[in-house]
Scaffold this motif. Sequence first.
Motif, short mmCIF file in Angstrom:
data_model
loop_
_atom_site.label_atom_id
_atom_site.label_comp_id
_atom_site.label_asym_id
_atom_site.label_seq_id
_atom_site.Cartn_x
_atom_site.Cartn_y
_atom_site.Cartn_z
N ILE A 28 0.84 -1.20 0.00
CA ILE A 28 0.00 0.00 0.00
C ILE A 28 0.87 1.25 0.00
CG2 ILE A 28 -1.62 1.35 1.39
CD1 ILE A 28 -2.81 -1.35 2.31
N ALA A 29 1.90 1.26 0.86
CA ALA A 29 2.81 2.41 0.91
C ALA A 29 3.48 2.63 -0.44
CB ALA A 29 3.85 2.19 2.00
N ARG A 30 3.90 1.55 -1.07
CA ARG A 30 4.54 1.65 -2.38
C ARG A 30 3.57 2.21 -3.42
NH1 ARG A 30 5.59 -3.31 -2.92
NH2 ARG A 30 7.73 -3.27 -2.12
N THR A 31 2.36 1.73 -3.40
CA THR A 31 1.36 2.18 -4.38
C THR A 31 1.02 3.65 -4.20
OG1 THR A 31 0.43 -0.05 -4.58
CG2 THR A 31 -0.99 1.79 -5.22
N LEU A 32 0.82 4.08 -2.97
CA LEU A 32 0.54 5.49 -2.72
C LEU A 32 1.73 6.35 -3.12
CD1 LEU A 32 -1.22 5.32 0.79
CD2 LEU A 32 -2.27 5.27 -1.48
N GLY A 33 2.93 5.89 -2.78
CA GLY A 33 4.14 6.64 -3.13
C GLY A 33 4.39 6.71 -4.62
N ARG A 34 4.12 5.64 -5.33
CA ARG A 34 4.31 5.63 -6.79
C ARG A 34 3.35 6.58 -7.49
NH1 ARG A 34 2.81 0.61 -8.96
NH2 ARG A 34 3.37 1.51 -10.97
N HIS A 35 2.30 6.97 -6.79
CA HIS A 35 1.32 7.87 -7.37
C HIS A 35 1.39 9.28 -6.77
CE1 HIS A 35 -0.18 3.96 -8.71
NE2 HIS A 35 -0.72 4.62 -9.71
N GLY A 36 2.55 9.61 -6.21
CA GLY A 36 2.83 11.00 -5.85
C GLY A 36 2.84 11.33 -4.38
N ALA A 37 2.36 10.43 -3.52
CA ALA A 37 2.29 10.76 -2.09
C ALA A 37 3.64 10.59 -1.42
CB ALA A 37 1.26 9.86 -1.40
N LYS A 38 3.88 11.42 -0.42
CA LYS A 38 4.97 11.19 0.53
C LYS A 38 4.42 10.26 1.59
CE LYS A 38 6.85 15.77 -0.39
NZ LYS A 38 7.12 17.13 0.17
N LYS A 54 14.23 2.00 2.90
CA LYS A 54 15.31 1.98 1.91
C LYS A 54 14.81 1.51 0.55
CE LYS A 54 19.98 0.15 1.17
NZ LYS A 54 21.07 -0.71 1.73
N GLU A 55 13.95 0.50 0.57
CA GLU A 55 13.37 -0.01 -0.68
C GLU A 55 12.49 1.05 -1.35
OE1 GLU A 55 9.98 -3.26 -2.01
OE2 GLU A 55 11.21 -3.68 -0.24
N LEU A 56 11.64 1.69 -0.56
CA LEU A 56 10.75 2.72 -1.11
C LEU A 56 11.55 3.88 -1.70
CD1 LEU A 56 8.03 2.78 1.71
CD2 LEU A 56 7.79 1.80 -0.58
#
Length: 254
Positions: A28-38, A54-56
């Motif tokens: 979920i964190a990756r998906t939100l981040g890939r779409h612009g969220a911090k 580190k991965e994100l």
Amino acid sequence: MTSIFREDILEGRVAVVTGGATGLGLEIARTLGRHGAKVAICSRKEDNLRPAVKELVSQGIDARYGVCDIRDMTQVQKVVAETLDAYGRLDIVVNNAAGNFPAPLTGLSPNGFKAVVDIDLLGTFNMSRAAFDAYLGEHGGTIVNISATIQYTGMAMQAHVASAKAGVDALTRTCAIEWGKNKVRVNVVAPGGMTGTEGYSRVTAVTGTRTHSPLGRHGSRHEVADAVLFLASDAASYITGATLAVDGGACLAR
């Protein structure tokens, strides 16, 4: 994997994801981040949080972490405060942290029952309330609670989890009613059988991997994460108090 959503759909927004260091929470964190969220993720174990962030970051996502037991309101408030100090805002809360272990009712201790209820239900209340008090109450935003579908039908060896998730569903609807005037939307994503998660592995080791889904398969983490992304985005701007089951229709077919 190519997303069906616009890459900048959450541009400029900040999300907190509980239980975000592993499994579904990390997806979920990756998906939100890939779409612009911090993204700020929290969990009890720093040894899991460090490599997750580190991965994100290696994937171009602005991410940080906070060590937190969501059963402890003081720790939850600290994570929220640290997120606001770092990013200056908080727009999205995903209450994903959960406990799960298979146990028959006759083998389930009061402490075991309470542990799951405290993580799933009390933890959801703590993070929602802390975020509302610190920021969402004045600025609006959205909360997505990760529930389940087993409370709709019942499931052997999952009385504690089903009870906790039923509480999460009820809490979600009440939050939606009370906080709507503050422009805070609160919704549920209810995953069904989902591969690649610790909970799935624990339960299916005892119950087997048979699926009741009319679609004939189990779901994946990215399918659940996409549902969270939808509810967190402006595409769901008039949706609150709703439950989105991501289970291939399994809860209809049991």
